[in-house]
Design a protein around this motif. Structure first.
Motif, short mmCIF file in Angstrom:
data_model
loop_
_atom_site.label_atom_id
_atom_site.label_comp_id
_atom_site.label_asym_id
_atom_site.label_seq_id
_atom_site.Cartn_x
_atom_site.Cartn_y
_atom_site.Cartn_z
N PHE A 4 0.84 -1.20 0.00
CA PHE A 4 0.00 0.00 0.00
C PHE A 4 0.88 1.25 0.00
O PHE A 4 0.65 2.19 -0.79
N HIS A 5 1.89 1.28 0.86
CA HIS A 5 2.82 2.42 0.90
C HIS A 5 3.58 2.55 -0.41
O HIS A 5 3.80 3.67 -0.90
N ILE A 6 4.00 1.42 -0.97
CA ILE A 6 4.77 1.44 -2.21
C ILE A 6 3.94 2.00 -3.37
O ILE A 6 4.41 2.85 -4.14
N TYR A 7 2.69 1.54 -3.49
CA TYR A 7 1.83 2.02 -4.58
C TYR A 7 1.59 3.52 -4.47
O TYR A 7 1.55 4.24 -5.48
N TYR A 8 1.44 4.00 -3.24
CA TYR A 8 1.22 5.44 -3.06
C TYR A 8 2.46 6.22 -3.48
O TYR A 8 2.36 7.24 -4.16
N LEU A 9 3.66 5.73 -3.09
CA LEU A 9 4.89 6.43 -3.49
C LEU A 9 5.09 6.41 -4.99
O LEU A 9 5.47 7.43 -5.59
N LEU A 10 4.82 5.27 -5.63
CA LEU A 10 4.96 5.20 -7.09
C LEU A 10 3.99 6.13 -7.79
O LEU A 10 4.32 6.72 -8.83
N THR A 11 2.80 6.28 -7.21
CA THR A 11 1.83 7.23 -7.76
C THR A 11 2.38 8.65 -7.66
O THR A 11 2.27 9.45 -8.60
N GLN A 12 2.99 8.98 -6.51
CA GLN A 12 3.63 10.28 -6.35
C GLN A 12 4.68 10.51 -7.43
O GLN A 12 4.73 11.58 -8.05
N PHE A 13 5.51 9.51 -7.64
CA PHE A 13 6.61 9.63 -8.60
C PHE A 13 6.09 9.84 -10.02
O PHE A 13 6.55 10.74 -10.74
N VAL A 14 5.13 9.01 -10.43
CA VAL A 14 4.59 9.08 -11.79
C VAL A 14 3.88 10.41 -12.03
O VAL A 14 4.05 11.05 -13.09
N LEU A 15 3.08 10.85 -11.07
CA LEU A 15 2.34 12.10 -11.23
C LEU A 15 3.29 13.30 -11.36
O LEU A 15 3.08 14.17 -12.20
N TYR A 16 4.34 13.32 -10.53
CA TYR A 16 5.24 14.48 -10.56
C TYR A 16 6.11 14.48 -11.81
O TYR A 16 6.19 15.48 -12.52
N TYR A 17 6.77 13.34 -12.07
CA TYR A 17 7.70 13.30 -13.21
C TYR A 17 7.00 13.03 -14.54
O TYR A 17 7.61 13.14 -15.60
N GLY A 18 5.71 12.66 -14.47
CA GLY A 18 4.94 12.46 -15.69
C GLY A 18 4.19 13.70 -16.13
O GLY A 18 4.30 14.14 -17.29
#
Length: 388
Positions: free
Chosen positions: A125-139
């Protein structure tokens, strides 16, 4: 025999683990976990028992708690060096005692379930949230920060120089290095139990690398290497090739950010120098004081020198006591005695690759006064259980 828990009672254990997994935004996160575990035990009508193999860690915890509490009462100038620690002393006694209570409840609960799967799912759950953060910002340039709605300001933006600011996703944690420490600890029982890992499991090291923290970069890469070796993926050419195609671009991206950060050398990196100063002070101050060398400053304070330097109005010259690996933290707080216990715990872990996992975890910014550390202690003393 361990069983899968029923869905209606599982929610309470998931909530307990989730709240315990949160960083120190509120001091009573362990107490909230205790509450949810007690509710779970009520749902099963306390149909459980305490295994004798957990008597040793409970004895060591109680002994350490009693000894350091008495020392703080008798010698506050050494074991309560900071004025605020003296003011909060009774609260801290309750806080440390709650850790022992939490561990005992974990012992009553975890032996009857596949707890490593619960910890892993909370980690995901924590990992998916962090990956979402990463994709949204750098995407698409959107900075997702749920914690800001709760008044928590994350340390996610880092200025590498006057022209470059890097966004470092931290998930639901105050800063990226906290994410890597907590998530790896949650995943440890699963990593130690299994010899083969699914594709989803490799999100663990990749998410740690993508925090773009220097220490997390090392932790993530080392974790990935040990996972690949233990699972024999490198012997399967097609799988190994796929893993490399996915991981190398992301690791190179993270490496580029670290290269920018250290392009002026170690002496030009402020955070690195602060950690070096902490290590230097820890070693020299303990050599000069045999009492601190043997037993540290105890469970309720840190060195006043460290505190004063961190709070200096002209700028800090030393890192926080947790910033230079778990080994340095343990040495400062509990001295050689604490380090001896720590190395004994590492030795108790079965298998040299599993010990590498634990060593990697211990270069993170973790603390044994965090409620989540109780999961690690339980894991070490109950390895045979998770192998079933």
């Amino acid at each position: 025999m361990r069983v899968q828990i029923k869905n209606d009672s599982a929610i309470f254990l998931y909530l307990a683990v989730f709240f315990i997994s949160l960083d120190s935004y509120f001091r009573l996160r362990g107490v909230v976990g205790i509450g949810f575990i007690l509710i779970y035990l009520l749902t099963i009508k306390f149909d459980t028992y305490f295994h004798k193999r957990n008597l040793l860690p409970v004895f060591l915890m109680i002994s350490g708690f009693v000894i350091y509490t008495l020392l703080a009462f008798l010698f506050p100038s050494l074991y309560l060096q900071i004025p605020s620690d003296r003011q909060d002393f009774y609260f801290k006694i309750f806080d440390r005692l709650s850790l022992i209570i939490l561990f005992v409840l974990i012992c009553f609960t975890f032996h009857r379930i596949k707890y490593e799967l619960i910890l892993k799912n909370v980690a995901l759950f924590h990992i998916y949230y962090l990956l979402t953060q990463f994709v949204l910002y750098y995407g698409i340039g959107i900075e997702l920060d749920i914690l800001s709605y709760f008044g928590v300001e994350q340390r996610t933006d880092m200025n590498y120089n006057q022209f470059t600011t890097i966004f470092r996703p931290a998930g639901l944690y105050w800063e990226p290095s906290n994410f890597s420490a907590y998530i790896l600890l949650l995943y440890l029982p699963y990593l130690l139990k299994n010899k083969k890992y699914t594709k989803v499991d490799y999100l663990l090291p990749l998410s740690i690398v993508l925090t773009l923290s220097s220490i997390s970069f090392a932790i993530g890469v080392l974790t990935l290497i040990v996972m690949l070796i233990k699972s024999n993926v490198i012997k399967n050419f097609r799988v190994a090739l796929l893993a490399l195609m996915v991981s190398i671009p992301l690791i190179l991206f993270a490496y580029d950010s670290q290269k920018q950060r250290f392009e002026g050398g170690l002496n030009e990196n402020v955070n690195t120098m602060l950690r070096i100063n902490l290590i230097d002070y820890a070693l020299k101050s303990r050599i000069d004081n045999p009492i601190l060398l043997i037993g540290g400053v105890g469970l309720y304070t840190v060195d006043k020198y460290i505190y004063d330097e961190i709070e200096s109005p002209v700028g800090r010259t030393i890192a926080s006591v947790q910033d230079a690996t778990f080994f340095i933290f343990t040495f400062v707080i509990t001295g050689v005695i604490g380090l001896s216990v720590l190395f004994a715990l590492i030795y108790m872990v079965d298998g040299w690759l599993n010990r590498f996992f634990v060593l990697i975890f211990m270069i993170s910014k973790i603390s044994f006064v965090f409620p989540i550390f109780m999961f690690f202690i339980y894991m070490v003393f109950n390895q045979r259980e998770i192998k079933k």
